[in-house]
Scaffold this motif. Structure first.
Motif, PDB file in Angstrom:
ATOM      1  N   VAL A 261     -13.263  84.557  63.077  1.00  0.00           N
ATOM      2  CA  VAL A 261     -12.537  84.814  61.825  1.00  0.00           C
ATOM      3  C   VAL A 261     -12.249  83.495  61.121  1.00  0.00           C
ATOM      4  CG1 VAL A 261     -10.362  85.675  60.852  1.00  0.00           C
ATOM      5  CG2 VAL A 261     -11.476  86.915  62.716  1.00  0.00           C
ATOM      6  N   ARG A 262     -12.573  83.433  59.857  1.00  0.00           N
ATOM      7  CA  ARG A 262     -12.264  82.247  59.047  1.00  0.00           C
ATOM      8  C   ARG A 262     -11.311  82.655  57.953  1.00  0.00           C
ATOM      9  NH1 ARG A 262     -15.403  77.912  61.380  1.00  0.00           N
ATOM     10  NH2 ARG A 262     -15.851  79.076  63.261  1.00  0.00           N
ATOM     11  N   GLY A 263     -10.315  81.833  57.705  1.00  0.00           N
ATOM     12  CA  GLY A 263      -9.385  82.136  56.629  1.00  0.00           C
ATOM     13  C   GLY A 263      -9.079  80.878  55.854  1.00  0.00           C
ATOM     14  N   ILE A 264      -8.613  81.042  54.639  1.00  0.00           N
ATOM     15  CA  ILE A 264      -8.222  79.902  53.800  1.00  0.00           C
ATOM     16  C   ILE A 264      -6.761  80.089  53.410  1.00  0.00           C
ATOM     17  CG2 ILE A 264      -8.571  78.765  51.562  1.00  0.00           C
ATOM     18  CD1 ILE A 264     -10.978  78.225  53.127  1.00  0.00           C
ATOM     19  N   LEU A 265      -5.984  79.021  53.531  1.00  0.00           N
ATOM     20  CA  LEU A 265      -4.609  79.036  53.037  1.00  0.00           C
ATOM     21  C   LEU A 265      -4.438  77.859  52.096  1.00  0.00           C
ATOM     22  CD1 LEU A 265      -2.536  79.655  56.297  1.00  0.00           C
ATOM     23  CD2 LEU A 265      -3.007  81.310  54.482  1.00  0.00           C
ATOM     24  N   THR A 266      -3.598  78.060  51.089  1.00  0.00           N
ATOM     25  CA  THR A 266      -3.322  76.957  50.163  1.00  0.00           C
ATOM     26  C   THR A 266      -1.932  76.434  50.457  1.00  0.00           C
ATOM     27  OG1 THR A 266      -4.607  78.171  48.561  1.00  0.00           O
ATOM     28  CG2 THR A 266      -3.322  76.334  47.720  1.00  0.00           C
ATOM     29  N   VAL A 267      -1.795  75.120  50.507  1.00  0.00           N
ATOM     30  CA  VAL A 267      -0.470  74.537  50.730  1.00  0.00           C
ATOM     31  C   VAL A 267       0.004  73.874  49.437  1.00  0.00           C
ATOM     32  CG1 VAL A 267      -0.581  74.245  53.214  1.00  0.00           C
ATOM     33  CG2 VAL A 267      -1.524  72.463  51.750  1.00  0.00           C
ATOM     34  N   ASP A 268       1.348  73.714  49.336  1.00  0.00           N
ATOM     35  CA  ASP A 268       1.892  73.203  48.081  1.00  0.00           C
ATOM     36  C   ASP A 268       2.083  71.685  48.122  1.00  0.00           C
ATOM     37  OD1 ASP A 268       3.824  73.275  49.968  1.00  0.00           O
ATOM     38  OD2 ASP A 268       5.221  74.555  48.853  1.00  0.00           O
ATOM     39  N   ARG A 269       1.167  70.999  48.780  1.00  0.00           N
ATOM     40  CA  ARG A 269       1.194  69.532  48.767  1.00  0.00           C
ATOM     41  C   ARG A 269      -0.208  69.028  49.043  1.00  0.00           C
ATOM     42  NH1 ARG A 269       3.819  68.064  54.521  1.00  0.00           N
ATOM     43  NH2 ARG A 269       3.592  70.114  55.440  1.00  0.00           N
ATOM     44  N   THR A 270      -0.388  67.716  48.925  1.00  0.00           N
ATOM     45  CA  THR A 270      -1.725  67.181  49.080  1.00  0.00           C
ATOM     46  C   THR A 270      -1.861  66.446  50.398  1.00  0.00           C
ATOM     47  OG1 THR A 270      -1.735  66.922  46.698  1.00  0.00           O
ATOM     48  CG2 THR A 270      -3.524  65.859  47.887  1.00  0.00           C
ATOM     49  N   LEU A 271      -2.866  66.838  51.155  1.00  0.00           N
ATOM     50  CA  LEU A 271      -3.120  66.224  52.456  1.00  0.00           C
ATOM     51  C   LEU A 271      -4.466  65.513  52.388  1.00  0.00           C
ATOM     52  CD1 LEU A 271      -2.128  69.428  54.397  1.00  0.00           C
ATOM     53  CD2 LEU A 271      -0.867  67.274  54.558  1.00  0.00           C
ATOM     54  N   GLN A 272      -4.721  64.680  53.380  1.00  0.00           N
ATOM     55  CA  GLN A 272      -5.983  63.938  53.371  1.00  0.00           C
ATOM     56  C   GLN A 272      -7.159  64.866  53.667  1.00  0.00           C
ATOM     57  OE1 GLN A 272      -6.362  60.934  56.388  1.00  0.00           O
ATOM     58  NE2 GLN A 272      -8.292  60.238  55.494  1.00  0.00           N
ATOM     59  N   PRO A 273      -8.150  64.921  52.733  1.00  0.00           N
ATOM     60  CA  PRO A 273      -9.308  65.795  52.976  1.00  0.00           C
ATOM     61  C   PRO A 273      -9.971  65.475  54.312  1.00  0.00           C
ATOM     62  CG  PRO A 273      -9.338  64.981  50.718  1.00  0.00           C
ATOM     63  CD  PRO A 273      -8.242  64.239  51.421  1.00  0.00           C
ATOM     64  N   GLY A 274     -10.336  66.511  55.053  1.00  0.00           N
ATOM     65  CA  GLY A 274     -11.008  66.324  56.338  1.00  0.00           C
ATOM     66  C   GLY A 274     -10.068  66.174  57.515  1.00  0.00           C
ATOM     67  N   ARG A 275      -8.760  66.036  57.232  1.00  0.00           N
ATOM     68  CA  ARG A 275      -7.796  65.852  58.324  1.00  0.00           C
ATOM     69  C   ARG A 275      -7.673  67.123  59.155  1.00  0.00           C
ATOM     70  NH1 ARG A 275      -1.498  63.804  57.694  1.00  0.00           N
ATOM     71  NH2 ARG A 275      -1.061  63.724  59.945  1.00  0.00           N
ATOM     72  N   LYS A 276      -7.605  66.944  60.465  1.00  0.00           N
ATOM     73  CA  LYS A 276      -7.429  68.104  61.344  1.00  0.00           C
ATOM     74  C   LYS A 276      -5.939  68.365  61.543  1.00  0.00           C
ATOM     75  CE  LYS A 276     -11.729  68.255  63.743  1.00  0.00           C
ATOM     76  NZ  LYS A 276     -12.452  68.059  64.997  1.00  0.00           N
ATOM     77  N   ILE A 277      -5.578  69.607  61.333  1.00  0.00           N
ATOM     78  CA  ILE A 277      -4.176  70.025  61.340  1.00  0.00           C
ATOM     79  C   ILE A 277      -4.051  71.234  62.264  1.00  0.00           C
ATOM     80  CG2 ILE A 277      -2.416  71.143  59.860  1.00  0.00           C
ATOM     81  CD1 ILE A 277      -2.698  68.395  58.862  1.00  0.00           C
ATOM     82  N   THR A 278      -2.908  71.330  62.935  1.00  0.00           N
ATOM     83  CA  THR A 278      -2.588  72.596  63.601  1.00  0.00           C
ATOM     84  C   THR A 278      -1.574  73.303  62.709  1.00  0.00           C
ATOM     85  OG1 THR A 278      -2.940  71.666  65.785  1.00  0.00           O
ATOM     86  CG2 THR A 278      -1.657  73.690  65.674  1.00  0.00           C
ATOM     87  N   VAL A 279      -1.915  74.506  62.299  1.00  0.00           N
ATOM     88  CA  VAL A 279      -1.011  75.282  61.461  1.00  0.00           C
ATOM     89  C   VAL A 279      -0.140  76.135  62.367  1.00  0.00           C
ATOM     90  CG1 VAL A 279      -0.862  77.070  59.690  1.00  0.00           C
ATOM     91  CG2 VAL A 279      -2.677  75.360  59.576  1.00  0.00           C
ATOM     92  N   GLY A 280       1.168  75.990  62.221  1.00  0.00           N
ATOM     93  CA  GLY A 280       2.093  76.819  62.991  1.00  0.00           C
ATOM     94  C   GLY A 280       2.686  77.888  62.087  1.00  0.00           C
ATOM     95  N   ILE A 281       2.685  79.109  62.575  1.00  0.00           N
ATOM     96  CA  ILE A 281       3.287  80.189  61.789  1.00  0.00           C
ATOM     97  C   ILE A 281       3.969  81.173  62.743  1.00  0.00           C
ATOM     98  CG2 ILE A 281       1.005  81.308  61.563  1.00  0.00           C
ATOM     99  CD1 ILE A 281       3.308  81.716  58.749  1.00  0.00           C
TER     100      ILE A 281
END
Ligand SMILES: Nc1ncnc2c1ncn2[C@@H]1O[C@H](COP(=O)(O)OP(=O)(O)OP(=O)(O)O)[C@@H](O)[C@H]1O
Ligand SMILES: [Mg+2]
Length: 356
Positions: A261-281
């Motif tokens: 499953v692939r999903g896209i979320l938009t965040v309300d700030r700017t992060l470095q393109p390509g950066r790996k993030i763990t999204v917690g929800i």
């Protein structure tokens, strides 16, 4: 507010093992503090250091403004309450309560009066003549607490006092202990590995891991703004979902990687393109929709209903817990839409786990 217990740069070594690492902690008078963390993280070591049952290797430890390094336990004026109760089996409840007063030379009549007063507060008046073996687990725990209370200590130190009790009694006793704390205006330090106990009982929660304090603060502050992935995953039940993601070229979209499953979320700030993030929800911040109506669709693996709430686990990797509050007709195998609002996301650096 007066500081009742203060630790500065406290370290504890057991031989080559470093059990407490640079612990700084200030506990205001009258506060209920919970020390929480996984098994072996150093909670009991820290508590026992406060009691004087362990000698700290370096650092400063003060109780009521007095330097306590090297002061023996009986001169610290703190009372420990253990999981094992540690009652004297051959003494009645009353004798268990009065023992510590009697060895300090308090007259018999006065000790009896003190025992009666404490027993009235803790609901033991009718049990004063019984022996520990004639009591239930909850009643024994009350005797153990009463024995601490009768000494009017500067602080109560609890080490997992409820872990021998069944689930229902545990819930009852945690309210009782908190109510007692409020009535006595006591300072309490309470060790538990149960984050719900810590969250519900304490004014101030200290989360430990591997001998360090990962984060401390008010329960809901830890819940709302965990400083790292460890605290985020430790506080809250069911646990926060963690989804691997990569920042898109625009710096504002997160491409989620949930296996197939692939999903896209938009965040309300700017992060470095390509950066790996763990999204917690958190599960309660994920809503459910018809397939095609949410941010993305997932297949349902498990549906667990507790009556009021249903926990829906998606068949994704890592698995995603989606909560539908209220009754649900969703079944395993269904496709459902997932609703995630971007203002409820917690972002952590993939490599360090630190909050972004
Ligand atoms: N006397 C000792 N000698 C050597 N190592 C010890 C000693 N006491 C404790 N430790 C170690 O120190 C670490 C912290 O122990 P501690 O008892 O404080 O953990 P804890 O957080 O209370 O865990 P639990 O939730 O299991 O009670 C553990 O790794 C333990 O093995
Ligand atoms: Mg312990």
């Amino acid at each position: 507010m007066t500081i009742q217990i203060e630790l500065r740069g406290v370290n504890k070594h057991y031989g080559s093992f470093h059990a407490l690492k640079d612990i700084d902690l200030s506990i205001a008078e009258g506060t209920f503090v919970a020390l929480v963390g996984p098994s072996g993280c150093g909670k009991s070591t820290l508590l026992r250091s406060l009691a004087g049952l362990e000698k700290i290797s370096t650092g400063d430890l003060k109780i009521a403004g007095q330097q306590m390094n090297g002061v023996p336990p009986r001169k610290r004026d703190v009372a420990m309450v253990f999981q094992s109760y540690a009652l004297y089996p051959h003494m009645t409840v009353e004798e268990n309560l009065t023992y510590s007063l009697r060895i300090r030379g308090v007259a018999k009549a006065q000790a009896k009066k003190a025992a009666a007063e404490v027993a009235a507060t803790t609901g033991l008046s009718h049990l004063l003549g019984r022996y520990p073996r004639e009591l239930s687990g909850g009643q024994r725990q009350r005797v153990a607490m009463s024995r601490a209370i009768i000494r009017h200590p500067k602080a109560f130190l609890f080490d997992e006092p409820l872990s021998n009790l069944d689930a229902a009694l545990r819930v009852h006793m945690r309210k009782e202990i908190r109510a007692l704390h409020d009535r006595l205006h006591a300072t309490s330090v309470y060790v538990t590995h149960d984050q719900i106990e810590a969250m519900t009982m304490a004014d101030h929660v200290v989360v430990m891991r591997d001998g360090i304090i990962e984060q401390q603060g008010k329960p809901l502050d830890l819940y709302d703004a965990p400083v790292n992935k460890f605290v985020a995953g430790f506080i809250g039940s069911p646990a926060m979902n963690f989804i691997p993601a990569m920042v898109g070229d625009d710096g504002k979209t997160l491409a989620l990687d949930l296996g197939t499953v692939r999903g896209i979320l938009t965040v309300d700030r700017t992060l470095q393109p390509g950066r790996k993030i763990t999204v917690g929800i958190r599960p309660e911040h994920i809503g459910i929709a018809e397939a095609g109506q949410g941010s993305f669709d997932v297949p349902v693996a498990v549906v667990e209903s507790t009556g009021f709430t249903a926990f829906i686990t998606a068949a994704t990797t890592p698995e995603l817990i989606v909560v539908e509050t209220g009754r649900s007709t969703v079944r395993p195998g269904d496709m459902v839409g997932v609703r995630i609002s971007s203002d409820q996301l917690h972002l952590f650096d993939d490599a360090t786990g630190v909050r972004v």
